[in-house]
Design a protein around this motif. Structure first.
Motif, PDB file in Angstrom:
ATOM      1  N   GLY A 105       0.504  -1.115  -0.031  1.00  0.00           N
ATOM      2  CA  GLY A 105       0.874   0.184  -0.115  1.00  0.00           C
ATOM      3  C   GLY A 105       0.893   1.983  -0.127  1.00  0.00           C
ATOM      4  O   GLY A 105       1.835   1.192  -0.038  1.00  0.00           O
ATOM      5  N   PRO A 106       0.233   2.781  -0.071  1.00  0.00           N
ATOM      6  CA  PRO A 106       0.721   3.853  -0.576  1.00  0.00           C
ATOM      7  C   PRO A 106       1.827   3.646   1.196  1.00  0.00           C
ATOM      8  O   PRO A 106       1.319   3.786   2.310  1.00  0.00           O
ATOM      9  CB  PRO A 106      -0.655   4.927   0.047  1.00  0.00           C
ATOM     10  CG  PRO A 106      -1.337   4.388   0.114  1.00  0.00           C
ATOM     11  CD  PRO A 106      -1.053   2.512   0.047  1.00  0.00           C
ATOM     12  N   SER A 107       2.793   4.675   0.582  1.00  0.00           N
ATOM     13  CA  SER A 107       3.317   4.844   2.227  1.00  0.00           C
ATOM     14  C   SER A 107       3.086   6.686   2.613  1.00  0.00           C
ATOM     15  O   SER A 107       2.450   7.146   2.384  1.00  0.00           O
ATOM     16  CB  SER A 107       4.482   5.783   1.297  1.00  0.00           C
ATOM     17  OG  SER A 107       6.215   4.772   0.971  1.00  0.00           O
ATOM     18  N   LEU A 108       3.400   5.873   3.917  1.00  0.00           N
ATOM     19  CA  LEU A 108       2.628   7.458   5.134  1.00  0.00           C
ATOM     20  C   LEU A 108       3.100   8.223   5.430  1.00  0.00           C
ATOM     21  O   LEU A 108       3.356   9.220   6.630  1.00  0.00           O
ATOM     22  CB  LEU A 108       1.992   6.260   7.037  1.00  0.00           C
ATOM     23  CG  LEU A 108       0.801   4.839   5.773  1.00  0.00           C
ATOM     24  CD1 LEU A 108      -0.159   4.517   6.908  1.00  0.00           C
ATOM     25  CD2 LEU A 108      -0.412   6.262   5.178  1.00  0.00           C
ATOM     26  N   GLY A 109       5.035   8.035   5.473  1.00  0.00           N
ATOM     27  CA  GLY A 109       6.110   8.834   5.812  1.00  0.00           C
ATOM     28  C   GLY A 109       6.497   7.996   6.945  1.00  0.00           C
ATOM     29  O   GLY A 109       6.103   6.927   8.001  1.00  0.00           O
ATOM     30  N   VAL A 110       7.963   8.543   7.061  1.00  0.00           N
ATOM     31  CA  VAL A 110       9.096   8.128   8.287  1.00  0.00           C
ATOM     32  C   VAL A 110       8.241   9.187   9.567  1.00  0.00           C
ATOM     33  O   VAL A 110       8.391   7.448  10.835  1.00  0.00           O
ATOM     34  CB  VAL A 110      10.372   8.511   8.111  1.00  0.00           C
ATOM     35  CG1 VAL A 110      11.170   8.075   7.077  1.00  0.00           C
ATOM     36  CG2 VAL A 110      10.326  10.254   8.235  1.00  0.00           C
ATOM     37  N   GLU A 111       6.840   9.727   9.575  1.00  0.00           N
ATOM     38  CA  GLU A 111       7.058  10.131  11.045  1.00  0.00           C
ATOM     39  C   GLU A 111       5.706   8.679  11.281  1.00  0.00           C
ATOM     40  O   GLU A 111       5.073   9.675  12.840  1.00  0.00           O
ATOM     41  CB  GLU A 111       6.239  11.347  10.836  1.00  0.00           C
ATOM     42  CG  GLU A 111       7.391  12.412  10.891  1.00  0.00           C
ATOM     43  CD  GLU A 111       8.422  12.443  12.008  1.00  0.00           C
ATOM     44  OE1 GLU A 111       8.073  12.572  12.888  1.00  0.00           O
ATOM     45  OE2 GLU A 111       9.697  12.521  11.691  1.00  0.00           O
ATOM     46  N   ALA A 112       4.762   8.678  10.465  1.00  0.00           N
ATOM     47  CA  ALA A 112       3.797   7.997  10.439  1.00  0.00           C
ATOM     48  C   ALA A 112       3.383   6.621  11.824  1.00  0.00           C
ATOM     49  O   ALA A 112       2.895   6.741  12.796  1.00  0.00           O
ATOM     50  CB  ALA A 112       3.469   7.031   9.507  1.00  0.00           C
ATOM     51  N   VAL A 113       4.950   6.294  12.462  1.00  0.00           N
ATOM     52  CA  VAL A 113       4.748   5.567  13.520  1.00  0.00           C
ATOM     53  C   VAL A 113       4.953   6.544  14.690  1.00  0.00           C
ATOM     54  O   VAL A 113       4.544   5.737  15.904  1.00  0.00           O
ATOM     55  CB  VAL A 113       7.075   4.970  13.564  1.00  0.00           C
ATOM     56  CG1 VAL A 113       7.232   6.187  14.164  1.00  0.00           C
ATOM     57  CG2 VAL A 113       6.269   4.372  14.509  1.00  0.00           C
TER      58      VAL A 113
END
Length: 187
Positions: A105-113
């Motif tokens: 699926g689409p990337s949510l970014g490194v900050e998604a964690v």
């Protein structure tokens, strides 16, 4: 050097574990985590797809989704940092470098964690004070650095990988708990 030697020792011990032991550990760890109050309350759980002789996560990932949790999985970036994507089921996983499986699926970014209520991470060992030792790439130390203080961060291990001491460096990030087949330890 102490870290390299201990890492080699732990990886050798893992390679010697029987498949039955790995499967049994995966089931027990999943049971403990699914019964944990922090995990039960969590809307979003960041986790990972286990590889090789790591304590297995496939049962856990599916049971988290069945419980209505949003599950985020890492996507390894070229610089060894971790992007994140939503887990939609085992059929959604694709092969990635280093023998890893990642969500398509689409990337949510490194900050998604940072949006996760609970963060489950791999490791090779943890000290009784919560210092986690990983494989040495620094990916999870960077990710843990983005997790807000007070968020449950838990390493999944075999019981004999909880040690009195692990070598540490200034960039190493502690975890707040360890889940083993014997239960959950809080630090």
């Amino acid at each position: 050097m102490a870290k390299v030697a201990l890492r080699d020792q732990l990886l050798t011990a893992r390679r010697r574990r029987a498949l039955a032991e790995i499967g049994d550990a995966a089931r027990k760890i999943a049971e403990h985590l699914l019964a944990d109050a922090d995990v039960r309350r969590a809307a979003t759980v960041a986790a990972y797809v286990s590889v090789g002789s790591e304590p297995g996560t496939s049962v856990l990932l599916d049971r988290l989704r069945e419980a209505g949790k949003r599950v985020l999985l890492p996507v390894l970036l070229p610089d060894n940092d971790l992007d994140w994507a939503a887990y939609e089921g085992a059929a959604d996983l694709v092969s990635a470098g280093r023998g890893l499986l990642e969500p398509a699926g689409p990337s949510l970014g490194v900050e998604a964690v940072a949006t996760a209520d609970v963060v489950l991470v791999p490791g090779l060992a943890v000290s009784r004070t919560g210092l986690r030792m990983g494989r040495g790439g620094g990916s999870y130390d960077r990710a843990l650095g983005r997790v807000p203080v007070g968020t449950t961060t838990c390493v999944l291990l075999y019981a004999d990988e909880v040690l009195d001491h692990v070598p540490a460096e200034p960039h190493d990030r502690p975890v707040t708990a360890a889940a083993t087949p014997d239960g959950i330890l809080r630090f």
